[in-house]
Design an enzyme around this catalytic site. Structure first.
Site, PDB file in Angstrom:
ATOM      1  N   GLU A 144       0.833  -1.208   0.000  1.00 51.83           N
ATOM      2  CA  GLU A 144       0.000   0.000   0.000  1.00 51.83           C
ATOM      3  C   GLU A 144       0.862   1.250   0.000  1.00 51.83           C
ATOM      4  OE1 GLU A 144      -2.339   2.884  -0.175  1.00 51.83           O
ATOM      5  OE2 GLU A 144      -3.320   0.914  -0.230  1.00 51.83           O
ATOM      6  N   GLY A 161      -6.759   0.851   4.172  1.00 48.57           N
ATOM      7  CA  GLY A 161      -8.156   1.260   4.075  1.00 48.57           C
ATOM      8  C   GLY A 161      -8.525   1.936   2.778  1.00 48.57           C
ATOM      9  N   THR A 173      -9.112   4.691  -0.339  1.00 45.74           N
ATOM     10  CA  THR A 173      -9.909   5.915  -0.401  1.00 45.74           C
ATOM     11  C   THR A 173     -11.088   5.839   0.553  1.00 45.74           C
ATOM     12  OG1 THR A 173      -9.301   6.395  -2.691  1.00 45.74           O
ATOM     13  CG2 THR A 173     -11.384   7.309  -1.907  1.00 45.74           C
ATOM     14  N   THR A 178      -6.140  -1.573  -6.779  1.00 45.99           N
ATOM     15  CA  THR A 178      -5.655  -0.202  -6.578  1.00 45.99           C
ATOM     16  C   THR A 178      -6.763   0.847  -6.555  1.00 45.99           C
ATOM     17  OG1 THR A 178      -5.161  -0.165  -8.949  1.00 45.99           O
ATOM     18  CG2 THR A 178      -3.342  -0.625  -7.452  1.00 45.99           C
ATOM     19  N   GLU A 189     -24.155  13.847  -0.658  1.00 48.11           N
ATOM     20  CA  GLU A 189     -23.771  13.613   0.736  1.00 48.11           C
ATOM     21  C   GLU A 189     -22.996  14.797   1.297  1.00 48.11           C
ATOM     22  OE1 GLU A 189     -23.553   8.713   0.881  1.00 48.11           O
ATOM     23  OE2 GLU A 189     -21.688   9.876   0.961  1.00 48.11           O
ATOM     24  N   HIS A 228     -18.188  -2.325  -0.897  1.00 50.13           N
ATOM     25  CA  HIS A 228     -18.676  -3.666  -0.555  1.00 50.13           C
ATOM     26  C   HIS A 228     -18.617  -4.611  -1.749  1.00 50.13           C
ATOM     27  CE1 HIS A 228     -21.975  -0.792  -1.208  1.00 50.13           C
ATOM     28  NE2 HIS A 228     -22.643  -1.752  -1.817  1.00 50.13           N
ATOM     29  N   HIS A 233     -43.075  -5.324  15.089  1.00 43.62           N
ATOM     30  CA  HIS A 233     -43.874  -4.095  15.133  1.00 43.62           C
ATOM     31  C   HIS A 233     -43.628  -3.355  16.450  1.00 43.62           C
ATOM     32  CE1 HIS A 233     -47.320  -1.422  14.594  1.00 43.62           C
ATOM     33  NE2 HIS A 233     -47.635  -1.692  15.861  1.00 43.62           N
TER      34      HIS A 233
END
Length: 503
Positions: free
Chosen positions: A64, A70, A72, A175, A221, A358, A481
């Site tokens: 890395e 981790g 981006t 990458t 976001e 994911h 519920h």
């Protein structure tokens, strides 16, 4: 076979000693280490693949260049943005909703430095956590820029300034991606006035006016974050709807209406042609109507967020020199994630499919399992997408527009959150759940939603689709519920038999 220490193990031990004692031994870092698998990239796909490979008995190294694991996602993407979204939402609620909820809190203010520090703490904790997982699972973590210099060789320019050659039976490219520059080059990102998502996560002050170029997931976001903290935010989008690729237009319409009530402004069907810095330090963004280029408008701002997408990161990786085949700018792989060079594999943002963390994680696991004789399978139609605004937006499967384009006969059920008891109790009633089913077989084809827990609830939808559930299947599952998940059941019931119970 006798259990003798390998050269790589010897290098690790020597390296530890050399860091504080034997300076002369440092030259050994240029020696060759041998592995079963070398993973280039420690983002969500790479680090997960490396850990899985080690768990399955492969001697594994993960390389890395960032110096922090981790990718981006964890460093300047998914994780810090969610920290800012969460804490800015608390501030927004304290400012605008406490009074009606019976809570008196006068003079509520945002402490931006503390908010940014909380974000950084989350990132730091999680990056260190990955390094701990590497150690726990026996993954060699090499902090270096890795370049593929042979079918089974990676040359590593270590962050310490030395060079190390890694030999591996297999190489996995993971990458990731990088920010796409503004088309045409008329706007240059400087992370001050013109920021990417990276710069937008660390603005030292709240800009009075913020223009967001691009109404996709990232732009919405981060636009929400700074709107909540006090910015006048204007989103400029070339398309006629917000939300990006894959969003259902019913959801997009509802989504835009909610964000508009929260204070965000929108200019759709609008193309940005460039920008000019003004003498007072502000910025003037030049736009034209996408359908009528003769209609022009200038918009002034203090900061401009350029959020027009991401592109695969392949710079300096060595794939072109080695003859690895590319397709539309991405690495071409077969169903085993194998390139045309048999010992080299690729996953994540640099191959086909959605650029989602994911998705890369799943590919990392099944790619490694496939190396050892497993049968890789992933249905990209069942990979969920989430926008972490408030309310959240999520979907999995086909949109109604995609079904129409493909000529698939379908039925649909829509249930609004205003009729859901838990949403009503929480006084958080914006949104809906939409279920699309095959008209003949009742099989679920797509599920789309906007509500405060969509990012969690969508996983029930993904599970149902992965196992080929029908709309009736979801409708007949007992849901607790009161929960917002009952809205999914009601929407499925509507798609199945045409009538919900509570609406």
């Amino acid at each position: 076979r006798p259990c003798l220490p390998t050269m790589a193990a010897t290098l690790v031990r020597v390296g530890r000693l050399s860091s504080f004692r034997f300076g002369a031994v440092r030259s050994l870092a240029a020696a060759t280490a041998e592995y079963d698998l070398a993973v280039i990239g420690a983002g969500p796909g790479g680090y997960v693949a490396a850990i899985k490979a080690a768990q399955l008995g492969l001697k594994t190294a993960c390389i890395e260049k960032r110096g922090k694991a981790g990718g981006t996602c964890l460093n300047v993407g998914c994780i810090p943005s969610k920290a800012m979204l969460n804490n800015s939402h608390y501030f927004h609620v304290a400012q605008h909703e406490f009074k009606k909820r019976g809570i008196i809190a006068d003079n509520v203010r945002a402490d931006l430095p503390t908010m940014l520090a909380a974000k950084d703490k989350a990132v730091d904790t999680l990056t260190k956590g990955i390094e701990g997982l590497f150690k726990k699972n026996g993954v060699a973590y090499i902090k270096a820029h890795g370049k593929v210099t042979g079918p089974q060789e990676v040359t590593c320019d270590l962050l310490s300034g030395e060079q190390q050659v890694v030999k591996a039976k297999r190489i996995l490219l993971a990458t990731g991606s990088e920010v796409t520059p503004f088309p045409g080059g008329s706007i240059t990102i400087d992370e001050k006035k013109f920021v990417s998502s990276t710069g937008a996560l660390s603005l030292p002050t709240v800009p009075k006016r913020l223009i967001v170029i691009g109404g996709g997931v990232i732009g919405l976001e981060l636009g929400s974050v700074w709107s909540r903290l006090g910015s006048q935010v204007t989103v400029v989008e070339f398309l006629s709807n917000i939300g990006g690729a894959g969003i259902d237009l019913d959801i997009a319409k509802d989504f835009q209406a909610v964000l508009k009530r929260q204070g965000l402004g929108f200019k759709l069907n609008t193309k940005v042609t460039g920008a000019t810095e003004l003498p007072d330090g502000s910025v003037r963004v030049h736009t034209v109507d996408a359908k009528n280029p003769d209609t022009k408008e200038d918009i002034d701002a203090d900061v401009v967020l350029v959020s027009v997408g991401r592109r695969p990161y392949l710079d300096g990786l060595g794939v072109k020199e080695l003859g690895v085949e590319l397709e539309k700018g991405r690495v071409k792989v077969n169903s085993n994630f194998q390139t045309n060079v048999p010992s080299i594999y690729a996953i994540g943002d640099i191959i086909h499919g959605p650029m989602l963390a994911h998705k890369a994680e799943d590919e990392g696991i099944i790619c490694v399992e496939g190396m050892l004789g497993g049968h890789p399978h992933i249905d990209y139609n069942n990979v969920p997408s989430v926008v972490y605004t408030h309310p959240e937006v999520a979907w999995v499967g086909k949109s109604e527009q995609q079904l129409q384009t493909e000529g698939i006969e379908y039925k649909k059920g829509i249930f609004r959150m205003a009729a859901n008891s838990r949403a009503r109790c929480n006084d958080d009633i914006d949104g809906l759940v939409k279920v699309l089913g095959d008209k003949k077989t009742d099989r679920v084809l797509g599920i789309h939603m906007i509500n405060s827990v969509a990012g969690e609830l969508i996983n029930e939808a993904a599970l149902a689709m992965e196992y080929g559930a029908s709309c009736e299947d979801i409708a007949r599952v007992c849901h607790a519920h009161p929960t917002q998940s009952e809205a999914l059941r009601e929407a499925a019931l509507t798609a199945y038999c045409g009538k919900p119970i509570n609406s």
